[in-house]
Write a protein that holds these residues in place. Sequence first.
Motif, mmCIF file in Angstrom:
data_model
loop_
_atom_site.group_PDB
_atom_site.id
_atom_site.type_symbol
_atom_site.label_atom_id
_atom_site.label_comp_id
_atom_site.label_asym_id
_atom_site.label_seq_id
_atom_site.Cartn_x
_atom_site.Cartn_y
_atom_site.Cartn_z
ATOM 1 N N VAL A 187 0.867 -1.182 0.000
ATOM 2 C CA VAL A 187 0.000 0.000 0.000
ATOM 3 C C VAL A 187 0.902 1.229 0.000
ATOM 4 N N ASP A 226 -8.933 1.757 1.029
ATOM 5 C CA ASP A 226 -9.580 0.443 1.007
ATOM 6 C C ASP A 226 -9.137 -0.377 -0.199
ATOM 7 N N GLY A 231 -5.528 -1.349 -0.055
ATOM 8 C CA GLY A 231 -5.321 -2.454 0.869
ATOM 9 C C GLY A 231 -5.755 -3.779 0.295
ATOM 10 N N ASP A 232 -6.909 -3.817 -0.372
ATOM 11 C CA ASP A 232 -7.400 -5.073 -0.941
ATOM 12 C C ASP A 232 -6.475 -5.589 -2.041
ATOM 13 N N MET A 244 -3.295 -6.817 -0.196
ATOM 14 C CA MET A 244 -3.556 -8.033 0.573
ATOM 15 C C MET A 244 -3.688 -9.257 -0.321
ATOM 16 N N PHE A 262 1.965 -8.944 1.739
ATOM 17 C CA PHE A 262 1.412 -7.649 2.122
ATOM 18 C C PHE A 262 2.423 -6.750 2.827
ATOM 19 N N TYR A 290 3.411 -2.091 3.444
ATOM 20 C CA TYR A 290 3.125 -0.670 3.240
ATOM 21 C C TYR A 290 4.402 0.041 2.805
ATOM 22 N N VAL A 306 -5.950 1.106 8.485
ATOM 23 C CA VAL A 306 -4.733 0.296 8.379
ATOM 24 C C VAL A 306 -4.729 -0.797 9.435
ATOM 25 N N LYS A 313 -7.222 -2.310 10.732
ATOM 26 C CA LYS A 313 -8.159 -3.348 10.299
ATOM 27 C C LYS A 313 -7.575 -4.165 9.148
ATOM 28 N N GLN A 314 -6.882 -3.500 8.215
ATOM 29 C CA GLN A 314 -6.255 -4.233 7.112
ATOM 30 C C GLN A 314 -5.192 -5.192 7.630
ATOM 31 N N TYR A 341 -5.409 -9.205 7.319
ATOM 32 C CA TYR A 341 -4.422 -9.991 6.583
ATOM 33 C C TYR A 341 -3.819 -11.081 7.459
#
Length: 730
Positions: free
Chosen positions: A576, A591, A594-595, A598, A602, A604, A619, A621-622, A626
């Motif tokens: 990301v 979003d 992230g998808d 993922m 994965f 950043y 982030v 939650k992502q 994952y």
Amino acid sequence: MGIYFDEKQQLFHLQGKNTSYVLQVYGEGYLAHLYWGRKTKNYRHSNELQFADRAFSGNPSTAKDRTFSLDTLPQEYPGYGNTDFRTPAYQVQLDNGTTVTDLRYASHMIRNGKPKLDGLPAVYTEEDNEAETLEITLRDQIAGIAAVLSYTVFHERNVITRSVRLINEGKHPVRLLRALSTNVDFRDSDFDLLQLSGAWGRERHVERHVLRPGLQAVESRRGASSHQQNPFMALLRKGANETSGEVFGFNLVYSGNFTAQAEVDQFSNTRVSIGINPFDFSWLLEEGEAFQCPETVMVYSHEGLGGMSRTFHDLYRTRLVRGSFRDQVRPILVNNWEATYFDFTAEKITEIAKAGKELGIELFVLDDGWFGKRNNDKTSLGDWFVNKEKLPKGLDDLAHSVQELGMQFGLWVEPEMVSAESELYKKHPDWCLHVPDRTCSESRNQLVLDFARKEVRDAVTKMISDVLSSAPVQYVKWDMNRHMTEIGSAALPAERQRETAHRYMLGLYEILETLTSAFSDILFESCSGGGGRFDPGILYYMPQTWASDNTDAISRLKIQYGTSLVYPIISMGAHVSDVPNHQVHRFTSLDIRGDAAMSGNFGYELDLTKLTEVEKEIVKKQVAAYKEIRHLVQFGDFYRLKSPFEGNETAWLFVNMEKSEAAVFYFRVLAEPNASFGKLRLEGLDPERTYEVLGTDEIYGGDELAYSGLSIPASLNGDFQSLFWRFKGI
């Protein structure tokens, strides 16, 4: 399953899980190809070879009738010059200057397991009963040349690997002009050809076209497998698609110059060959010396491209990748490159790492700029000592600071290159690839070190070993940011200069074998300006690859989709990044970024300290999501549901081996006015099992999800939208 030899017919039948490969010693020692495709219990020549007197197809000197010509015989390892006018698999220049050779069957051997290749990466076995290997020796008594053709068939896979070892058994030196690894002659041309092509920032795009008369090829002359082409091609039967139809896939386990080609001849036969690119290549073989060609992995699927891909994925994930990280889940990382580029301090790095830890990220990677006087890309490659202006307390202190936060520490290196403005280049200007009396072309202000030279390999190995021993490094990103020009070596005599590119690759493999063995507790990721060297040769040493320098989520849909045709998802680095995206300047939501990320390995690549509170929650939650699904993404089966090359939507599914858990991602690029309602048919689920959609009260049968499909909500608004579902069997 295994290898069967009919001595009376001189026929070899290789049987894998659902595939057969048949060849025969034909006539006076010619090795003929009879069949490759879906598994047959026996081969009894129902589709026997037929011959006719073909005008302008000559007859070998030993032929007894005018109907027999090598120009029409399907062969396993053809030469040129004695009636076969098609592209040869090999060509040898003899001491008298001629290039006519005539390899005939001499002997064979069948053994359990799979032997290693000398100095080259290759697929392996862990138990001898996994596979059987057939070695057929062909020999030209006049030329003193022998070729040992190696075929390995895997009992529980639809895989056959092939390689060739060429030997000078004569009394004079000979020169290899062409040494391909594999040749397969199909007796028709009713195929489409599929390849993975592109450029920096748009690697491995899927290209499919009708196979036409003549020669069509993909290749690299760049010194690396390259962004532009990948060492892969597939032939697809007409109508073959993602889920059905016959597919024949070829992938070269090599990281340098290659060619992969299909030639349709005058009688609509198709010759496929793949190996080291003969362009600007030759190899001098002294008496008694041998040359080992790289390995080709050949995959057959009667379940379309999806079946081919899952076969490649499973093989590479478990029998190409090696070491302790092969079976371990990979950490979620943050890399500082797009956050800071060259402009950072130890304090800034620690701040980003601390922010990452608070969000649940597990690994911090320090990218380019930590060494020498590296404040831009014009200097210091080759000077592998710490830049004390940026890191006054050194690398060890920074690494321990990151680890004290509860994170792992990783490091970027580019050991294959040297800057003209560097201490190393000033000491050893002849250590780069160059030719006499020519200036050296630069790319990204750097030159390529000559890994054909032992003293260069030894020096680089020591420098990088010293760096990795100086601090608690747990991850290495190994980059390579230019292709080769002025390909020459000061260590080689004139008659061996065209060996330089391949000797470089052998040298690289030697260095990687040494370093990855010595630092087996470090996770290595390869990179070449992103995905410029995404090939099985590199994966043998480094189990993951940075898929592309282009981190834009929409661009990544095609890049990751195309890469997945051959390479396992666990091997694809996906991050990301910030918006507007630094490569294409597109704005997309956190979003969908992230998808998309993922859906790979994965991480950043942005300044986490600048996130808003709302972005931090997204982030978190992502990262948490994952961690819950990465066993599916990294080790599960992968099903492509919608192709970004065919429309506005992309979708794919990950499912575990037991088919008890699945994760589904859907992406829509552009909003459409008054659009139709869509659905996804979820391939790969167990039709006998019932699944709950986690986070909802919805329950469906696997059969219903596969046959009727799952509705795509019509409530999606705007461009660049994505959805994510998790399914669990009950």
